[in-house]
Design an enzyme around this catalytic site. Sequence first.
Site, PDB file in Angstrom:
ATOM      1  N   GLU A  90       0.825  -1.214   0.000  1.00  9.36           N
ATOM      2  CA  GLU A  90       0.000   0.000   0.000  1.00  9.36           C
ATOM      3  C   GLU A  90       0.859   1.263   0.000  1.00  9.36           C
ATOM      4  O   GLU A  90       0.554   2.241  -0.673  1.00  9.36           O
ATOM      5  CB  GLU A  90      -0.945   0.014   1.220  1.00  9.36           C
ATOM      6  N   ARG A 149       1.058   3.910  -3.364  1.00 13.21           N
ATOM      7  CA  ARG A 149       0.589   5.284  -3.154  1.00 13.21           C
ATOM      8  C   ARG A 149       1.749   6.268  -3.049  1.00 13.21           C
ATOM      9  O   ARG A 149       1.794   7.278  -3.739  1.00 13.21           O
ATOM     10  CB  ARG A 149      -0.241   5.375  -1.876  1.00 13.21           C
ATOM     11  N   ASP A 170      -4.780  -9.576  -8.517  1.00 12.82           N
ATOM     12  CA  ASP A 170      -5.020  -8.639  -9.630  1.00 12.82           C
ATOM     13  C   ASP A 170      -3.777  -7.944 -10.205  1.00 12.82           C
ATOM     14  O   ASP A 170      -3.380  -8.173 -11.353  1.00 12.82           O
ATOM     15  CB  ASP A 170      -6.085  -7.602  -9.235  1.00 12.82           C
ATOM     16  N   GLU A 205     -11.665   0.967 -10.982  1.00 11.56           N
ATOM     17  CA  GLU A 205     -11.249   0.058 -12.057  1.00 11.56           C
ATOM     18  C   GLU A 205     -12.110   0.133 -13.319  1.00 11.56           C
ATOM     19  O   GLU A 205     -11.595   0.050 -14.437  1.00 11.56           O
ATOM     20  CB  GLU A 205     -11.175  -1.378 -11.538  1.00 11.56           C
TER      21      GLU A 205
HETATM   22  C1  DMJ Z   1      -6.030   0.760  -5.448  1.00  3.98           C
HETATM   23  O1  DMJ Z   1      -5.276   0.968  -4.311  1.00  3.98           O
HETATM   24  C2  DMJ Z   1      -5.215   0.065  -6.495  1.00  3.98           C
HETATM   25  O2  DMJ Z   1      -5.820   0.220  -7.743  1.00  3.98           O
HETATM   26  C3  DMJ Z   1      -5.021  -1.410  -6.208  1.00  3.98           C
HETATM   27  O3  DMJ Z   1      -4.358  -2.068  -7.231  1.00  3.98           O
HETATM   28  C4  DMJ Z   1      -6.369  -2.062  -6.003  1.00  3.98           C
HETATM   29  N1  DMJ Z   1      -7.169  -1.373  -5.030  1.00  3.98           N
HETATM   30  C5  DMJ Z   1      -7.301   0.051  -5.092  1.00  3.98           C
HETATM   31  C6  DMJ Z   1      -8.460   0.555  -5.921  1.00  3.98           C
HETATM   32  O4  DMJ Z   1      -9.587  -0.208  -5.914  1.00  3.98           O
END
Ligand code: DMJ
Length: 471
Positions: A132, A136, A259, A375
């Site tokens: 995270e 970010r 993902d 997304e």
């Molecule tokens: C974001 O922090 C990023 O896109 C991550 O890959 C998946 N979750 C969130 C958005 O949904």
Amino acid sequence: MKRLVLLGLALGLTACSHPSGRPSSHASTPSVPTRPVHAVAGLKTDTAFAREVKDAFRHAWHGYVRYAWGHDRLKPVSETYHDWYSSPLLMTPMDAYGTMRIMGLTQEADSDKALILGHLSFDHDMMVQVFEVNIRLLGGLLAAYQRDHDPRWLALAKDLGNRLMPAFKSPTGMPYVRVNLATGATADADNNPAEIGTLRLEFGLLSRITGDPRYADAARRADEAVFQRRSKIGLVGTIIDVDNGKWLNPASHVGGRIDSYYEYLLKSWLLFGDAQDHRMWTSSVDSLNKYVADSTSTGLWYGVVDMNTGKRTATTFGALQAYLPAVLALSGEMGRAESLMNSVYSMWTRYGIEPEAFDYETGKILDPGYDLRPEALESAYYLFVLTGNERYRDMGRDIFHRIVKATRVANGFTRLTDIRTQKKGDGMPSFFLAETLKYAYLLADPGALDFDKVIFNTEAHPLRPVATSSR
Ligand code: DMJ
């Protein structure tokens, strides 16, 4: 055809084309590789849509400034803030900065930059989640540096990169979930492909920019460690023990915890031009398309299978999986990308707002929350710029309007706890400003950023290729 195009790219051949993307005639080099598809030139701005998105952004930011200034995240309903850890790491300001520059919100961006450069420090004795913080903060700092060329961004990025590096000290080379920013202590060996594999772009770029290969080497070793442990049919599971390399959950899918592992295999190849990344991506996506893809009477979906047998174990899809049309489109698999985008949009229109998870066979909602996720807009944007087809902008505009209608409150936008009742929760995630509103804005004003010149990290921070020799 796809294989020929990709092979040509890997060999550095110069001309390729795609029925939807305009032809590419750029030479491929190891450090600034050619892309399989390119943005359609001359896409017009939808001025009214752009104005609406900008207004939404200003509304969200003003809520943050008023009630959460200097903290990680706004709680717009209770008019307060939330910090992820014992000291704030300025998640929202860092995530919002690049979007402000793209939107031309100069005043907001300048004060945001002053806040970050004046107050962001990583010298805290606290455990943070590597993934995270990486997507970010490290992603945001590198994108800001590449945009502004202000060395203070790079100094912060290097400091953070150094503090995250101890996370990789596991017997397998795969990082632990958490690391202490001050002491380097690590915790949580049960990690997953997404959190392990979604470090390559940021760490690779940090190495390219600083000339210090340690960051890229560590992230690449971690990626390869996951790939080497794929099953005989080429799939990965949901949880892996980074101490012994054993899979703890064999469910294979494209949702949360897996993902962005796939997203970064493709994007690492595109950003760094390394043939090994290309091999990992193509063999992985072949297995995904063979076993995880599910063509049903309601369209194309990607469900859940056992990583060892390929046997289908669930027909679950949701908000997080909606990134896949974007990734398939970027790889040149336009047919699948467009089919899957139709399914994603049907998920939105069926329920009014997309659910976090639902069963595409029965239509049953499995998780009714909506977390202001980006997304679907991300995929609409990629498909719009790569095909020039206005239907994708129409989809995105409709999704944006649905979001605003259901989630706007007096001091920002808030997550929904239940899309069926549209019951509001109390939180505006930082990715709403980094991703959701950025992709909506770029759909409206595609000329605001040259799609062909950047690779978006998974938090939508635009990263740019850097030649190997550059310092
Ligand atoms: C974001 O922090 C990023 O896109 C991550 O890959 C998946 N979750 C969130 C958005 O949904």
